[in-house]
Design a protein around this motif. Structure first.
Motif, PDB file in Angstrom:
ATOM      1  N   ARG A   1       0.826  -1.206   0.000  1.00  0.00           N
ATOM      2  CA  ARG A   1       0.000   0.000   0.000  1.00  0.00           C
ATOM      3  C   ARG A   1       0.863   1.261   0.000  1.00  0.00           C
ATOM      4  N   ALA A   2       1.920   1.265   0.814  1.00  0.00           N
ATOM      5  CA  ALA A   2       2.819   2.425   0.863  1.00  0.00           C
ATOM      6  C   ALA A   2       3.503   2.641  -0.486  1.00  0.00           C
ATOM      7  N   SER A   3       3.864   1.546  -1.151  1.00  0.00           N
ATOM      8  CA  SER A   3       4.499   1.638  -2.468  1.00  0.00           C
ATOM      9  C   SER A   3       3.525   2.194  -3.503  1.00  0.00           C
ATOM     10  N   LEU A   4       2.301   1.686  -3.478  1.00  0.00           N
ATOM     11  CA  LEU A   4       1.291   2.147  -4.435  1.00  0.00           C
ATOM     12  C   LEU A   4       0.851   3.579  -4.144  1.00  0.00           C
ATOM     13  N   LEU A   5       0.975   4.006  -2.902  1.00  0.00           N
ATOM     14  CA  LEU A   5       0.682   5.394  -2.556  1.00  0.00           C
ATOM     15  C   LEU A   5       1.624   6.324  -3.305  1.00  0.00           C
ATOM     16  N   TYR A   6       2.902   5.992  -3.282  1.00  0.00           N
ATOM     17  CA  TYR A   6       3.877   6.779  -4.044  1.00  0.00           C
ATOM     18  C   TYR A   6       3.541   6.714  -5.535  1.00  0.00           C
ATOM     19  N   TYR A   7       3.302   5.503  -6.028  1.00  0.00           N
ATOM     20  CA  TYR A   7       3.053   5.306  -7.455  1.00  0.00           C
ATOM     21  C   TYR A   7       1.864   6.131  -7.938  1.00  0.00           C
ATOM     22  N   GLN A   8       0.759   6.076  -7.211  1.00  0.00           N
ATOM     23  CA  GLN A   8      -0.462   6.724  -7.678  1.00  0.00           C
ATOM     24  C   GLN A   8      -0.353   8.251  -7.634  1.00  0.00           C
ATOM     25  N   ILE A   9       0.362   8.772  -6.667  1.00  0.00           N
ATOM     26  CA  ILE A   9       0.584  10.218  -6.649  1.00  0.00           C
ATOM     27  C   ILE A   9       1.389  10.640  -7.874  1.00  0.00           C
ATOM     28  N   MET A  10       2.448   9.901  -8.182  1.00  0.00           N
ATOM     29  CA  MET A  10       3.280  10.249  -9.328  1.00  0.00           C
ATOM     30  C   MET A  10       2.596   9.956 -10.657  1.00  0.00           C
ATOM     31  N   ALA A  11       1.702   8.981 -10.682  1.00  0.00           N
ATOM     32  CA  ALA A  11       0.988   8.668 -11.925  1.00  0.00           C
ATOM     33  C   ALA A  11      -0.074   9.729 -12.231  1.00  0.00           C
ATOM     34  N   ASN A  12      -0.624  10.361 -11.191  1.00  0.00           N
ATOM     35  CA  ASN A  12      -1.711  11.330 -11.382  1.00  0.00           C
ATOM     36  C   ASN A  12      -1.262  12.785 -11.245  1.00  0.00           C
ATOM     37  N   LEU A  13      -0.092  13.016 -10.635  1.00  0.00           N
ATOM     38  CA  LEU A  13       0.439  14.369 -10.444  1.00  0.00           C
ATOM     39  C   LEU A  13      -0.655  15.330  -9.964  1.00  0.00           C
ATOM     40  N   PRO A  14      -1.185  15.115  -8.757  1.00  0.00           N
ATOM     41  CA  PRO A  14      -2.323  15.921  -8.300  1.00  0.00           C
ATOM     42  C   PRO A  14      -1.995  17.384  -8.013  1.00  0.00           C
ATOM     43  N   PHE A  15      -0.705  17.698  -7.791  1.00  0.00           N
ATOM     44  CA  PHE A  15      -0.317  19.070  -7.489  1.00  0.00           C
ATOM     45  C   PHE A  15       0.501  19.658  -8.643  1.00  0.00           C
ATOM     46  N   LEU A  16       0.553  20.975  -8.702  1.00  0.00           N
ATOM     47  CA  LEU A  16       1.306  21.629  -9.773  1.00  0.00           C
ATOM     48  C   LEU A  16       2.813  21.570  -9.526  1.00  0.00           C
ATOM     49  N   ILE A  17       3.223  21.491  -8.258  1.00  0.00           N
ATOM     50  CA  ILE A  17       4.645  21.341  -7.926  1.00  0.00           C
ATOM     51  C   ILE A  17       4.778  20.367  -6.750  1.00  0.00           C
ATOM     52  N   GLY A  18       5.979  19.807  -6.604  1.00  0.00           N
ATOM     53  CA  GLY A  18       6.313  19.047  -5.409  1.00  0.00           C
ATOM     54  C   GLY A  18       5.720  17.661  -5.307  1.00  0.00           C
ATOM     55  N   ASN A  19       5.237  17.095  -6.408  1.00  0.00           N
ATOM     56  CA  ASN A  19       4.595  15.785  -6.325  1.00  0.00           C
ATOM     57  C   ASN A  19       5.539  14.692  -5.836  1.00  0.00           C
ATOM     58  N   GLN A  20       6.767  14.691  -6.329  1.00  0.00           N
ATOM     59  CA  GLN A  20       7.684  13.615  -5.955  1.00  0.00           C
ATOM     60  C   GLN A  20       8.117  13.734  -4.494  1.00  0.00           C
ATOM     61  N   GLU A  21       8.353  14.943  -4.029  1.00  0.00           N
ATOM     62  CA  GLU A  21       8.719  15.128  -2.624  1.00  0.00           C
ATOM     63  C   GLU A  21       7.560  14.708  -1.711  1.00  0.00           C
ATOM     64  N   ILE A  22       6.354  15.098  -2.078  1.00  0.00           N
ATOM     65  CA  ILE A  22       5.173  14.712  -1.309  1.00  0.00           C
ATOM     66  C   ILE A  22       5.000  13.200  -1.319  1.00  0.00           C
ATOM     67  N   ALA A  23       5.190  12.577  -2.486  1.00  0.00           N
ATOM     68  CA  ALA A  23       4.998  11.128  -2.614  1.00  0.00           C
ATOM     69  C   ALA A  23       5.974  10.364  -1.727  1.00  0.00           C
TER      70      ALA A  23
END
Length: 357
Positions: free
Chosen positions: A183-205
Motif C-alpha cells: 500500500r505504501a508503495s502504491l501510494l507513491y506510485y499513484q501520486i506520481m501517476a496522477n500528479l495531483p499538485f502543480l509542484i512538489g509531487n515527488q517530494e510529497i509522494a
C-alpha cells in the motif's frame, strides 16, 4: 496493463495523456509475483528495530531523510547547514522550518489518518511560499513532467480522472487484506501517476509514503527512504511501458527494506559509539571534574554533531576559551575533529557524522 493512453485537449493541441487505473483495478488485474512475497517477508524480518541509547538520535535520522530528499530535489544540504556555526547561512531558517513540518506531519497523520485532506495539508505546509502554484490544492489544469508540453516525458490524466483516482486511493489505503508495504508503495506510485499538485509531487509522494508506514506499518521513526529512491522513477516509467506494476513494486519494496536495514544499522552503530566514546573519557587521565565536563560536551555533540562555543559558554557559565580548551581535550582523545571554514572553525563529532553520512 496499468492504464491507458488517450488523446486529450491541451489548448488547441491534441496530446497523449496516460490514464492510470484506480488502485483496486490495478491490484486486481496485476499478476502475482513470488518476488513480492519474498520481499515482504524480508522486510518483516528486519523488525524489531533497535532503540537508540539517546532518543535525540531519532532527530538525526529525521534530518538524514530530509537531507536525502533535498538531494533528490537537486539541492545539496548537509548536517553542517543545520547545526554548525555558519555566519550568513541563508538556508538555516528554511531547514529549521522544513524540519518542523517533518516533525508535526507525524502527529498530523495520526490525527487525520491518511486522506486527501492530510495530503493537501502537507503540501500546503511544504509549499505555502509558492502561492502561484496553489499550495494545498489539487490542480485544475493538465499537468506533465518536462519543460513544456511538447517535450514532456509524461502527461498526467485530466483533472476529473485524477480526482477520481485520488478519491478511490483514500479507501484503498485502508484495505487490511493487502500488505501495508504494498500500500505504501502504491501510494507513491499513484501520486506520481496522477500528479495531483502543480509542484512538489515527488517530494510529497516520498514523504507521505514514509508517514504512512510510520502510522500503519509499525515503523517508529523516520528512515532514510529517499536514499534508496534515486532511480525509482525509471522503474515507474518501465512499469507503465511494459504494463507490469510488479516492476515498480519490487524496486520500491527493496528500497523500504534497505532503508529499514540502514536505520537499524545506524542505531546499533550509534549505541556502540556512545558507549565507546564515554568509555574513552572515563579511562582518560583527566580529573573527575574534567571528565564530568567532557561528558557534558560529548552529550551535546551526540545531539547536534556540531558544537557552538558561545551557546555552551552561556549554558555552563564559563568563558568561551574554557569551552575551547575542553574541545582540545576531546580532540586529543580522538572524539572531536575540527574543520576550518572561511568564516569560522568548526568542532564536530566525526564518528557520529560518519554513521549518518
Amino acid at each position: 496493463m496499468v492504464g491507458k493512453y488517450k488523446k486529450i485537449k491541451y489548448g488547441s493541441k491534441d496530446v497523449l495523456a496516460f490514464f492510470p487505473y484506480a488502485l483496486n483495478e490495478l491490484y486486481i488485474t496485476s499478476k502475482t509475483d513470488e518476488k513480492i512475497g519474498e520481499l515482504i517477508s524480508e522486510i518483516e524480518d528486519v523488525f524489531p528495530l533497535d532503540n537508540p541509547a539517546n532518543k535525540f538520535f531519532l532527530d538525526l535520522l529525521l534530518d538524514q531523510e530530509m537531507l536525502y530528499s533535498y538531494k533528490l530535489n537537486g539541492v545539496i544540504q548537509t548536517f553542517a547547514d543545520i547545526y554548525a556555526e555558519i555566519p550568513f547561512n541563508l538556508f538555516k531558517q528554511e531547514l529549521k522550518e522544513k524540519k518542523e513540518i517533518y516533525e508535526y506531519a507525524v502527529t498530523h497523520i495520526n490525527k487525520l489518518s491518511y486522506s486527501n485532506r492530510f495530503l493537501k495539508d502537507l503540501h500546503h505546509a511544504l509549499f505555502n511560499k509558492n502561492k502561484r502554484f496553489y499550495p494545498g490544492e489539487f490542480r485544475r489544469v493538465v499537468s506533465f513532467i518536462g519543460k513544456n508540453i511538447d517535450e514532456a516525458s509524461y502527461i498526467a490524466p485530466p483533472v476529473s480522472h485524477m480526482q477520481d483516482n485520488m478519491d478511490e486511493m483514500e479507501l484503498f489505503m485502508y484495505r487490511d487484506d493487502i500488505s501495508v508495504y504494498i500500500r505504501a508503495s502504491l501510494l507513491y506510485y499513484q501520486i506520481m501517476a496522477n500528479l495531483p499538485f502543480l509542484i512538489g509531487n515527488q517530494e510529497i509522494a516520498r514523504l507521505v509514503s514514509i508517514l504512512y508506514l510510520i502510522e500503519f506499518g509499525g515503523i517508529p521513526h523516520y528512515i532514510p527512504l529517499s536514499k534508496y529512491l534515486e532511480d525509482i522513477e525509471k522503474y515507474r516509467f518501465k512499469a507503465i511501458k511494459e504494463g507490469n506494476i510488479n516492476i515498480f513494486l519490487i524496486k520500491y519494496l527493496e528500497a523500504i527494506k534497505d532503508a529499514l536495514k540502514d536505520a537499524k544499522r545506524s542505531i546499533r552503530s550509534y549505541n556502540n559509539l556512545k558507549h565507546k566514546q564515554a568509555s574513552i573519557i572515563d579511562k582518560s587521565s583527566h580529573t573527575i571534574y574534567q571528565k564530568r565536563r567532557l561528558h557534558e560536551i560529548l552529550r551535546r555533540s551526540h545531539r547536534y554533531i556540531y558544537l557552538h562555543s558561545e551557546i555552551l559558554s552561556k549554558e555552563f557559565s564559563v568563558l568561551p576559551k574554557t569551552i575551547v580548551k575542553r574541545y582540545r581535550f576531546l580532540i586529543e582523545l580522538g572524539i572531536l575533529k575540527t574543520k576550518r571554514t572561511y568564516y569560522s572553525k568548526q568542532y564536530y563529532n566525526h564518528a557520529l557524522l560518519r554513521i549518518l553520512s
